[in-house]
Motif scaffolding. Structure first.
Motif, mmCIF file in Angstrom:
data_model
loop_
_atom_site.group_PDB
_atom_site.id
_atom_site.type_symbol
_atom_site.label_atom_id
_atom_site.label_comp_id
_atom_site.label_asym_id
_atom_site.label_seq_id
_atom_site.Cartn_x
_atom_site.Cartn_y
_atom_site.Cartn_z
ATOM 1 N N ALA A 139 -3.552 0.182 -3.326
ATOM 2 C CA ALA A 139 -3.020 -1.129 -2.945
ATOM 3 C C ALA A 139 -2.798 -1.988 -4.178
ATOM 4 O O ALA A 139 -3.559 -1.926 -5.153
ATOM 5 C CB ALA A 139 -3.970 -1.832 -1.985
ATOM 6 N N THR A 198 0.815 -1.211 0.000
ATOM 7 C CA THR A 198 0.000 0.000 0.000
ATOM 8 C C THR A 198 0.848 1.259 0.000
ATOM 9 O O THR A 198 2.011 1.252 0.419
ATOM 10 C CB THR A 198 -0.936 0.051 1.224
ATOM 11 O OG1 THR A 198 -0.152 0.141 2.417
ATOM 12 C CG2 THR A 198 -1.816 -1.181 1.288
ATOM 13 N N THR A 236 -7.790 -1.966 5.622
ATOM 14 C CA THR A 236 -7.153 -0.906 4.835
ATOM 15 C C THR A 236 -8.190 0.061 4.294
ATOM 16 O O THR A 236 -7.986 1.280 4.294
ATOM 17 C CB THR A 236 -6.341 -1.529 3.689
ATOM 18 O OG1 THR A 236 -5.422 -2.477 4.215
ATOM 19 C CG2 THR A 236 -5.584 -0.469 2.915
#
Length: 298
Positions: free
Chosen positions: A15, A4, A35
């Protein structure tokens, strides 16, 4: 683990290192989900998906909800809305304008949207970005007196854009048929919501579908909503995302406002969109108040 990098200082994570066409383990999906909520906008690059694979990935986040504009549902799955400026035999193949004003998806529904997911099929040579405004930061940036004022307030929502009553305008919400309008009730949501996953407070849908405030005169309510919307969409809170072919972009509707941007109608652009709803929403007396509060002009 995902590879990322931040997209901006304020929000957004890009990502790589994941193939969404393949089955994801629980651990791999949990990494993606963490995330996503950390970044508010998550861009997964370089994907190659069928409609079924796209829908299967979306379902990991929650239940998809087909858009009320059903004439542009994907023929393979109604959970996918086709966004496109292309035409076939003179007729549009998708929704060309998906909201060129700041708004929050499905804020006009009782159970609002958790996430919106776009899969980029075709990218124009110029334009087509999505603007995102960070509503965590907008709430944090309010004065203490304004926070106290808005804390107990509940907004009345309806499908549309309160800044534009003319359905033919480019900054109006996408026009509905009479049958589609009949499916859109009046709904209430707090002006400040605690995020259902992170628990952080954010301004909620202060631009777009919020037309009034319960127990507040209409002129005062609209003035306050306009003030909050101007605050919440200041450049310091906004990030502009440019798409690449193969991107899967997921954004958090509970903590963001977003706006599409205009593109040249002769510069082809096509995306698939899935909107995922929150798992549930608590019904209370405020939902009964909304229809009796709003004037007939709304």
């Amino acid at each position: 683990m995902l590879d990322t990098r931040p997209l901006s200082p304020g929000l957004g994570i890009e990502a790589s290192g994941v193939d969404l066409s393949q089955p994801l383990s629980e651990a791999a999906f949990a990494d993606i989900e963490r995330t996503f909520f950390a970044g508010q906008v998550l861009v997964l690059r370089g994907q190659h998906l069928t409609p079924a694979q796209f829908v299967a990935f979306a379902r990991r986040f929650g239940p998809p909800e087909p858009h009320v504009i059903d004439q542009f549902h994907h023929p393979a799955d109604p959970n996918i809305l086709i966004l496109s400026n292309r035409k076939k035999d003179g007729q549009p193949v998708g929704l060309a304008d998906a909201g060129t004003y700041f708004h929050t998806d499905y804020s006009y529904l009782q159970v609002p949207a958790r996430a919106t997911m776009l899969y980029s099929i075709e990218v124009p040579t110029a334009g087509g970005n999505t603007l995102f405004a960070n509503q965590y930061a907008a709430y944090d940036g309010l004065s203490e007196s304004m926070r106290r004022l808005v804390a107990p307030l509940v907004a009345v929502h309806h499908y549309g854009n309160r800044k534009e009553a003319n359905d033919a305008s480019r900054i109006a919400a996408s026009p509905l048929t009479a049958e589609q309008k009949a499916k859109m009730p009046l709904i209430t949501h707090p002006l400040v919501r605690s995020h259902p996953v992170t628990g952080r407070k954010a301004l909620y849908a202060v631009s777009g579908s919020s037309y009034g405030i319960v127990r507040m005169p209409e002129d005062e309510a609209v003035a306050l909503l306009d003030e909050l919307a101007a605050h919440a969409t200041q450049p310091k809170y906004v990030y502009s995302l440019a798409y690449r072919v193969g991107d899967v972009v997921i954004w958090d509707n509970a903590s963001l406002l977003h706006s599409a941007t205009l593109t040249d109608p002769d510069d082809p652009r096509t995306l698939w969109r899935i909107t995922i709803k929150e798992a549930s929403a608590k019904l209370d007396a405020l939902d009964v108040l909304a229809p009796t509060f709003v004037s007939g002009s709304m």
